[in-house]
Design a protein around this motif. Structure first.
Motif, PDB file in Angstrom:
ATOM      1  N   GLY A   1     -20.198  59.421 -16.484  1.00 48.46           N
ATOM      2  CA  GLY A   1     -19.410  60.617 -16.206  1.00 48.46           C
ATOM      3  C   GLY A   1     -19.116  61.372 -17.487  1.00 48.46           C
ATOM      4  O   GLY A   1     -19.279  60.841 -18.590  1.00 48.46           O
ATOM      5  N   PRO A   2     -18.656  62.651 -17.379  1.00 45.86           N
ATOM      6  CA  PRO A   2     -18.467  63.501 -18.556  1.00 45.86           C
ATOM      7  C   PRO A   2     -17.541  62.909 -19.610  1.00 45.86           C
ATOM      8  O   PRO A   2     -17.799  63.022 -20.800  1.00 45.86           O
ATOM      9  N   ASN A   3     -16.450  62.311 -19.215  1.00 40.90           N
ATOM     10  CA  ASN A   3     -15.522  61.699 -20.162  1.00 40.90           C
ATOM     11  C   ASN A   3     -15.452  60.197 -19.975  1.00 40.90           C
ATOM     12  O   ASN A   3     -14.453  59.557 -20.316  1.00 40.90           O
ATOM     13  N   GLY A   4     -16.527  59.624 -19.428  1.00 43.47           N
ATOM     14  CA  GLY A   4     -16.539  58.193 -19.131  1.00 43.47           C
ATOM     15  C   GLY A   4     -16.969  57.351 -20.306  1.00 43.47           C
ATOM     16  O   GLY A   4     -17.268  57.840 -21.395  1.00 43.47           O
ATOM     17  N   GLU A   5     -17.031  56.051 -20.074  1.00 43.90           N
ATOM     18  CA  GLU A   5     -17.433  55.118 -21.114  1.00 43.90           C
ATOM     19  C   GLU A   5     -18.934  55.190 -21.358  1.00 43.90           C
ATOM     20  O   GLU A   5     -19.715  55.539 -20.474  1.00 43.90           O
ATOM     21  N   GLN A   6     -19.323  54.831 -22.578  1.00 44.56           N
ATOM     22  CA  GLN A   6     -20.729  54.816 -22.917  1.00 44.56           C
ATOM     23  C   GLN A   6     -21.433  53.665 -22.209  1.00 44.56           C
ATOM     24  O   GLN A   6     -20.893  52.565 -22.090  1.00 44.56           O
ATOM     25  N   ILE A   7     -22.644  53.938 -21.715  1.00 46.07           N
ATOM     26  CA  ILE A   7     -23.438  52.944 -21.005  1.00 46.07           C
ATOM     27  C   ILE A   7     -24.842  52.922 -21.613  1.00 46.07           C
ATOM     28  O   ILE A   7     -25.206  53.819 -22.378  1.00 46.07           O
ATOM     29  N   PRO A   8     -25.651  51.904 -21.309  1.00 45.07           N
ATOM     30  CA  PRO A   8     -27.001  51.831 -21.884  1.00 45.07           C
ATOM     31  C   PRO A   8     -27.849  53.052 -21.540  1.00 45.07           C
ATOM     32  O   PRO A   8     -27.701  53.656 -20.470  1.00 45.07           O
ATOM     33  N   LEU A   9     -28.758  53.413 -22.442  1.00 51.00           N
ATOM     34  CA  LEU A   9     -29.603  54.588 -22.248  1.00 51.00           C
ATOM     35  C   LEU A   9     -30.457  54.503 -20.993  1.00 51.00           C
ATOM     36  O   LEU A   9     -30.737  55.516 -20.354  1.00 51.00           O
TER      37      LEU A   9
ATOM     38  N   SER B   1     -44.230  65.413 -37.447  1.00 51.58           N
ATOM     39  CA  SER B   1     -44.543  64.185 -38.179  1.00 51.58           C
ATOM     40  C   SER B   1     -43.450  63.821 -39.183  1.00 51.58           C
ATOM     41  O   SER B   1     -43.384  62.690 -39.668  1.00 51.58           O
ATOM     42  N   THR B   2     -42.567  64.788 -39.509  1.00 57.41           N
ATOM     43  CA  THR B   2     -41.479  64.513 -40.455  1.00 57.41           C
ATOM     44  C   THR B   2     -40.287  63.843 -39.800  1.00 57.41           C
ATOM     45  O   THR B   2     -39.351  63.435 -40.502  1.00 57.41           O
ATOM     46  N   LEU B   3     -40.284  63.718 -38.475  1.00 60.93           N
ATOM     47  CA  LEU B   3     -39.148  63.128 -37.767  1.00 60.93           C
ATOM     48  C   LEU B   3     -39.075  61.624 -37.993  1.00 60.93           C
ATOM     49  O   LEU B   3     -40.096  60.930 -38.009  1.00 60.93           O
ATOM     50  N   ILE B   4     -37.859  61.139 -38.139  1.00 61.52           N
ATOM     51  CA  ILE B   4     -37.593  59.708 -38.300  1.00 61.52           C
ATOM     52  C   ILE B   4     -36.683  59.274 -37.155  1.00 61.52           C
ATOM     53  O   ILE B   4     -35.645  59.909 -36.913  1.00 61.52           O
ATOM     54  N   PHE B   5     -37.042  58.205 -36.459  1.00 64.05           N
ATOM     55  CA  PHE B   5     -36.308  57.790 -35.268  1.00 64.05           C
ATOM     56  C   PHE B   5     -35.631  56.438 -35.467  1.00 64.05           C
ATOM     57  O   PHE B   5     -36.146  55.561 -36.169  1.00 64.05           O
ATOM     58  N   GLU B   6     -34.486  56.290 -34.813  1.00 67.51           N
ATOM     59  CA  GLU B   6     -33.810  55.002 -34.677  1.00 67.51           C
ATOM     60  C   GLU B   6     -33.387  54.870 -33.216  1.00 67.51           C
ATOM     61  O   GLU B   6     -32.858  55.827 -32.638  1.00 67.51           O
ATOM     62  N   ARG B   7     -33.616  53.708 -32.638  1.00 65.91           N
ATOM     63  CA  ARG B   7     -33.287  53.546 -31.224  1.00 65.91           C
ATOM     64  C   ARG B   7     -32.901  52.101 -30.930  1.00 65.91           C
ATOM     65  O   ARG B   7     -33.515  51.157 -31.435  1.00 65.91           O
ATOM     66  N   ASP B   8     -31.827  51.954 -30.125  1.00 65.37           N
ATOM     67  CA  ASP B   8     -31.474  50.657 -29.563  1.00 65.37           C
ATOM     68  C   ASP B   8     -31.072  50.892 -28.115  1.00 65.37           C
ATOM     69  O   ASP B   8     -31.334  51.978 -27.566  1.00 65.37           O
ATOM     70  N   ASP B   9     -30.461  49.909 -27.486  1.00 63.85           N
ATOM     71  CA  ASP B   9     -30.133  50.031 -26.064  1.00 63.85           C
ATOM     72  C   ASP B   9     -29.117  51.134 -25.791  1.00 63.85           C
ATOM     73  O   ASP B   9     -29.104  51.697 -24.682  1.00 63.85           O
ATOM     74  N   MET B  10     -28.290  51.489 -26.794  1.00 57.38           N
ATOM     75  CA  MET B  10     -27.169  52.406 -26.564  1.00 57.38           C
ATOM     76  C   MET B  10     -27.336  53.766 -27.243  1.00 57.38           C
ATOM     77  O   MET B  10     -26.663  54.720 -26.859  1.00 57.38           O
ATOM     78  N   HIS B  11     -28.193  53.853 -28.243  1.00 55.64           N
ATOM     79  CA  HIS B  11     -28.295  55.085 -29.023  1.00 55.64           C
ATOM     80  C   HIS B  11     -29.747  55.458 -29.295  1.00 55.64           C
ATOM     81  O   HIS B  11     -30.600  54.584 -29.463  1.00 55.64           O
TER      82      HIS B  11
END
Length: 362
Positions: free
Chosen positions: A184-192, A140-150
């Motif tokens: 991919g392991p060293n690829g560009e970031q993509i949506p979650l 219950s102490t956890l605080i979340f933030e979320r968007d399309d990428m993170h």
């Protein structure tokens, strides 16, 4: 490819480098209230990432063994802000804690469904194995933030994690746990929510392991066996074999890509002979690592393979970031700077071993 089938992890539990060795030296100190200068008894003082901790006495004094230098010392009391200090030597410490301000926040009923979804997502990435045996007692102490990428999780209070597979209660000061997705392991970031690529998880924080006491010998043997199974074939076991310059003796075979690279791990020249931790860099782009083991899950040295008709094998891949990192003599690392995919992937922090764990010999 479905992201759930293709995951990478980078876990950082506070970067401390270079790491110098100490012969289990002892530090002493005292904990005081920063405002009144009164001693604070019953303060928990520990070395992050280990089982080494103690409680201050009625006058606020403590004495504690340390496994290596530098290391991160944490002093924690429920009524005060936590104190975190990078210990460089065996100095005598005077720790002053600031009183903690307690804020009571109302729960927004309209956000309950969203919080449940965030909790499910958090658990699916924070505890990927033996989830039925691992519990977070105060999620219950956890605080979340979320968007399309993170996706990010934090906690203003230490998380208390009970691991009934390895037999530890873990106190985690969670600065940040993030999940992203890359092509991919060293690829560009993509949506979650992309159907391609895979997840990358990162953790930053301080933590302390308290062995769970159990009077039943059978249960204690269960814990000890699971700890052994967790150690052998892990990235820590692999790094210790690199430190000892004999991965073949510990059951490992390394294939290098591109193949024209002379050595997978290059040891950076040390300036001080007393430094029993070493810095390395991976020159190759990718390493394919095979781990060969017997039915009891002990490693099979390369020299014995010709005498065997049967052995088990697991494969992992290591993707280099071409950044230096440190390996201590016991295989632990305070600054792991590469990506692991496969069995050696440290994808379950809650099911990890303390840095001072010593594996049994066969």
């Amino acid at each position: 490819m479905n992201p759930s089938k293709f995951c990478f992890s980078l876990f950082f539990l506070i970067v401390l480098c270079p790491a110098l060795f100490a012969q289990r030296a002892t530090i002493t100190g005292r904990v005081l209230d920063a405002q009144t200068q009164a001693p604070i008894p019953h303060t928990e003082v520990f070395i992050s990432g280990t089982t080494l901790g103690c409680i201050t006495d009625s006058a606020g004094y403590f004495e504690l063994k340390i496994p290596f230098l530098p290391c991160t010392l944490v002093a924690d009391h429920i009524a005060y802000e936590s104190y975190i200090y990078t210990l460089q030597n065996t100095e005598k410490l005077l720790i002053k804690l600031e009183p903690r301000n307690f804020d009571i926040h109302e729960v927004e009923v309209s956000g309950k469904n969203r919080r449940k979804r965030n909790l499910r997502f958090f658990y699916s990435h924070f505890i990927e194995e033996y989830r039925e045996k691992i519990k977070i007692l105060n999620d219950s102490t956890l605080i979340f933030e979320r968007d399309d990428m993170h996706f990010t999780a934090r906690s203003n209070e230490p998380l208390i994690i009970e691991n009934n597979y390895l037999g530890y209660r873990i106190k985690l000061f969670l600065d940040e746990f993030t999940v992203t997705s890359t092509d991919g392991p060293n690829g560009e970031q993509i949506p979650l929510n992309s159907m391609n690529g895979g997840y990358v998880t990162k953790l930053k924080g301080y933590h302390y392991y308290e062995p769970m006491e159990n009077e039943k010998q059978l249960k204690q043997s269960y814990f000890e066996n699971n700890r052994r199974l967790t150690y052998y074939g892990s990235y820590r076991h692999f790094l210790k074999s690199i430190y000892n310059n004999d991965p073949g003796a510990e059951g490992y075979k390394i294939k290098i890509y591109p193949e024209n690279i002379d050595a997978a791990f290059y040891q950076i020249e040390e300036k001080e002979s007393i430094n029993l931790a070493r810095q390395y860099i991976i020159l190759a782009d990718t390493l394919a690592v095979q781990y060969r083991f017997d039915d009891d899950e002990y490693p099979i040295p390369a020299e014995f393979l010709s005498d065997r008709y049967h052995y088990n094998m697991r494969k992992s891949f290591i993707y280099s970031t071409k950044q230096p990192f440190t390996i201590r003599s016991n295989g632990t690392s305070p600054d792991l700077n590469f990506i692991i995919q496969g069995r050696m992937d440290k994808k379950n922090f809650a099911n990890s071993l303390p840095d001072d764990y010593t594996p049994p010999k066969r």
